[in-house]
Design an enzyme around this catalytic site. Structure first.
Site, PDB file in Angstrom:
ATOM      1  N   HIS A  56       0.869  -1.375   0.061  1.00  0.00           N
ATOM      2  CA  HIS A  56       0.016  -0.062  -0.030  1.00  0.00           C
ATOM      3  C   HIS A  56       0.980   1.036  -0.114  1.00  0.00           C
ATOM      4  O   HIS A  56       1.992   1.246  -0.059  1.00  0.00           O
ATOM      5  CB  HIS A  56      -0.814  -0.145   1.096  1.00  0.00           C
ATOM      6  CG  HIS A  56      -0.445   0.075   2.374  1.00  0.00           C
ATOM      7  ND1 HIS A  56       0.338  -0.939   3.179  1.00  0.00           N
ATOM      8  CD2 HIS A  56      -0.426   0.903   3.477  1.00  0.00           C
ATOM      9  CE1 HIS A  56       0.787  -0.552   4.427  1.00  0.00           C
ATOM     10  NE2 HIS A  56       0.144   0.621   4.387  1.00  0.00           N
ATOM     11  N   HIS A  58       1.480   3.684   2.054  1.00  0.00           N
ATOM     12  CA  HIS A  58       2.114   4.635   2.997  1.00  0.00           C
ATOM     13  C   HIS A  58       3.521   4.614   2.967  1.00  0.00           C
ATOM     14  O   HIS A  58       4.149   3.744   2.558  1.00  0.00           O
ATOM     15  CB  HIS A  58       1.557   3.901   4.403  1.00  0.00           C
ATOM     16  CG  HIS A  58       0.206   4.091   4.810  1.00  0.00           C
ATOM     17  ND1 HIS A  58      -0.682   3.283   5.592  1.00  0.00           N
ATOM     18  CD2 HIS A  58      -0.559   5.131   4.554  1.00  0.00           C
ATOM     19  CE1 HIS A  58      -1.929   3.966   5.769  1.00  0.00           C
ATOM     20  NE2 HIS A  58      -1.835   4.806   4.966  1.00  0.00           N
ATOM     21  N   ASP A  60       6.096   4.495   5.204  1.00  0.00           N
ATOM     22  CA  ASP A  60       6.791   3.510   5.870  1.00  0.00           C
ATOM     23  C   ASP A  60       6.893   2.210   5.016  1.00  0.00           C
ATOM     24  O   ASP A  60       7.644   1.224   5.391  1.00  0.00           O
ATOM     25  CB  ASP A  60       6.166   3.320   7.316  1.00  0.00           C
ATOM     26  CG  ASP A  60       4.935   2.652   7.359  1.00  0.00           C
ATOM     27  OD1 ASP A  60       3.571   3.333   6.732  1.00  0.00           O
ATOM     28  OD2 ASP A  60       4.754   1.654   7.937  1.00  0.00           O
ATOM     29  N   HIS A  61       6.190   1.968   3.905  1.00  0.00           N
ATOM     30  CA  HIS A  61       6.306   0.847   2.949  1.00  0.00           C
ATOM     31  C   HIS A  61       6.648   0.944   1.629  1.00  0.00           C
ATOM     32  O   HIS A  61       7.084   0.464   1.087  1.00  0.00           O
ATOM     33  CB  HIS A  61       4.738   0.197   2.938  1.00  0.00           C
ATOM     34  CG  HIS A  61       4.102  -0.110   4.313  1.00  0.00           C
ATOM     35  ND1 HIS A  61       3.907  -1.533   4.689  1.00  0.00           N
ATOM     36  CD2 HIS A  61       3.602   0.754   5.371  1.00  0.00           C
ATOM     37  CE1 HIS A  61       3.348  -1.530   6.220  1.00  0.00           C
ATOM     38  NE2 HIS A  61       3.274  -0.308   6.341  1.00  0.00           N
ATOM     39  N   HIS A 114      -7.266  -0.857   5.352  1.00  0.00           N
ATOM     40  CA  HIS A 114      -6.314  -0.059   5.994  1.00  0.00           C
ATOM     41  C   HIS A 114      -6.278   1.049   5.084  1.00  0.00           C
ATOM     42  O   HIS A 114      -6.201   2.075   5.530  1.00  0.00           O
ATOM     43  CB  HIS A 114      -5.008  -0.830   6.130  1.00  0.00           C
ATOM     44  CG  HIS A 114      -3.883  -0.137   6.677  1.00  0.00           C
ATOM     45  ND1 HIS A 114      -4.100   0.337   7.834  1.00  0.00           N
ATOM     46  CD2 HIS A 114      -2.697   0.291   6.120  1.00  0.00           C
ATOM     47  CE1 HIS A 114      -2.664   1.135   8.084  1.00  0.00           C
ATOM     48  NE2 HIS A 114      -2.068   0.903   6.900  1.00  0.00           N
ATOM     49  N   ASP A 133       0.012  -4.029   6.030  1.00  0.00           N
ATOM     50  CA  ASP A 133      -1.004  -3.509   7.389  1.00  0.00           C
ATOM     51  C   ASP A 133      -2.318  -4.253   7.410  1.00  0.00           C
ATOM     52  O   ASP A 133      -3.248  -3.357   8.017  1.00  0.00           O
ATOM     53  CB  ASP A 133      -0.793  -2.207   7.343  1.00  0.00           C
ATOM     54  CG  ASP A 133       0.546  -1.555   7.832  1.00  0.00           C
ATOM     55  OD1 ASP A 133       1.490  -2.533   8.010  1.00  0.00           O
ATOM     56  OD2 ASP A 133       0.935  -0.359   7.987  1.00  0.00           O
ATOM     57  N   HIS A 171       4.608  -5.053  10.776  1.00  0.00           N
ATOM     58  CA  HIS A 171       4.764  -4.283  11.778  1.00  0.00           C
ATOM     59  C   HIS A 171       5.118  -5.201  12.932  1.00  0.00           C
ATOM     60  O   HIS A 171       4.510  -6.231  13.118  1.00  0.00           O
ATOM     61  CB  HIS A 171       3.797  -3.295  12.116  1.00  0.00           C
ATOM     62  CG  HIS A 171       3.749  -1.977  11.436  1.00  0.00           C
ATOM     63  ND1 HIS A 171       4.690  -0.821  11.741  1.00  0.00           N
ATOM     64  CD2 HIS A 171       3.131  -1.833  10.270  1.00  0.00           C
ATOM     65  CE1 HIS A 171       4.344  -0.157  10.854  1.00  0.00           C
ATOM     66  NE2 HIS A 171       3.314  -0.512   9.876  1.00  0.00           N
TER      67      HIS A 171
HETATM   68 FE    FE Z   1       2.590   0.243   8.297  1.00  0.00          FE
HETATM   69 ZN    ZN Z   2       0.035   1.379   6.608  1.00  0.00          ZN
END
Ligand code: FE
Ligand code: ZN
Length: 265
Positions: A56, A58, A60-61, A114, A133, A171
């Protein structure tokens, strides 16, 4: 042909997954939020990056996509629905598509909830699920762009995979998730056992990932929203009506977890 799956810790609690074909010296990376972490790992192992997968949008990905693309020219595959928000996307995919890396094939599963376009990648030969996530060990992702019903449908799709699937979620939230799960599902013996294992792993500084899907099916409350015993326990504590449907049970648990805290994403 032998493949290796490694966890590269990033930020506070992310895992980036490095899948390598050591015979060919090729690697694939899933959700490279931090390009430096991946670049360093590739150099240390003398691997060439040939594919980037995103679950996805975001950061952090996907935050490391462009750096890695510049360095290796690797294509980025990610959800078509999030095309404009994924840096460097080369190919957008959706539920039912197939992705290949070396001699491996992955099935793309649509797991929104998400985010609006979140996808997961299931590699049958590796028995590996990369679910970003969506599903966490003993938990699930927060609902940022989807409804509780969307997320429940996505989790049911993942629950239908074989019991011996290794769940690579992005995570390390397991210890906090275990506290919440125990609070709402006090009499689940399998959960108590898994929680004890988690405490041992975390106090030794070890990851709790990958989780095994069979264990998640019996221990993760978010995969058990249609379980009668769990629903009765929740109804007794006044959280939901005795005849609530699975979607409502799931939504109630997700809101309760939001209030419980300890999970950022
Ligand atoms: Fe994440
Ligand atoms: Zn995420």
């Amino acid at each position: 042909m032998s493949f290796t799956i490694e966890l590269l810790p990033a930020f506070a609690d992310n895992y980036i997954f490095l899948v390598s074909d050591r015979d060919l010296g090729l690697a694939m990376v899933v959700d490279p939020g931090d390009g430096d972490v991946v670049s360093r790992a590739l150099k240390e192992r003398d691997l060439f990056l040939s594919l980037i997968l995103n679950t996805h949008h975001h950061s952090d990905h996907s935050g490391g996509n462009e750096k890695l693309q510049r360095e290796f020219g690797a294509p980025v595959i990610g959800p078509a629905k999030e095309q404009s928000r994924i840096p460097g996307l080369s190919r957008g995919v959706a539920h039912g598509d197939v992705v290949t890396f070396s001699t491996l094939r992955a099935e793309v599963l649509g797991t929104h909830g998400h985010t609006g376009g979140h996808v997961s990648y299931y590699f049958p030969k590796l028995k590996a699920l990369f679910c970003g996530d969506t599903l966490f060990s003993l938990g699930c992702g927060r609902l940022f762009e989807g409804s509780a019903a969307d997320m429940w449908d996505s989790l049911k799709l993942l629950r239908a995979l074989p019991d011996d699937t290794f769940v690579y979620c992005a995570h390390e939230y397991t210890e906090n998730n275990a506290k919440f799960a125990l609070a709402i599902d006090k009499n689940n013996e399998a959960l108590k056992k898994r929680a004890a294992e988690i405490t041992v792993l975390r106090s030794a500084g070890k990851p709790t990932i990958p989780a095994i899907l069979s264990s998640e099916k019996t221990c993760n409350p978010f995969l058990r929203a249609d379980d009668h015993a769990l629903r009765r326990a929740l109804a007794k504590s006044g959280g939901i009506a005795e005849d609530a449907d699975a979607g409502a049970v799931f939504g109630m648990m997700r809101s309760a977890k939001d209030r419980f805290g300890g999970q950022k994403l």
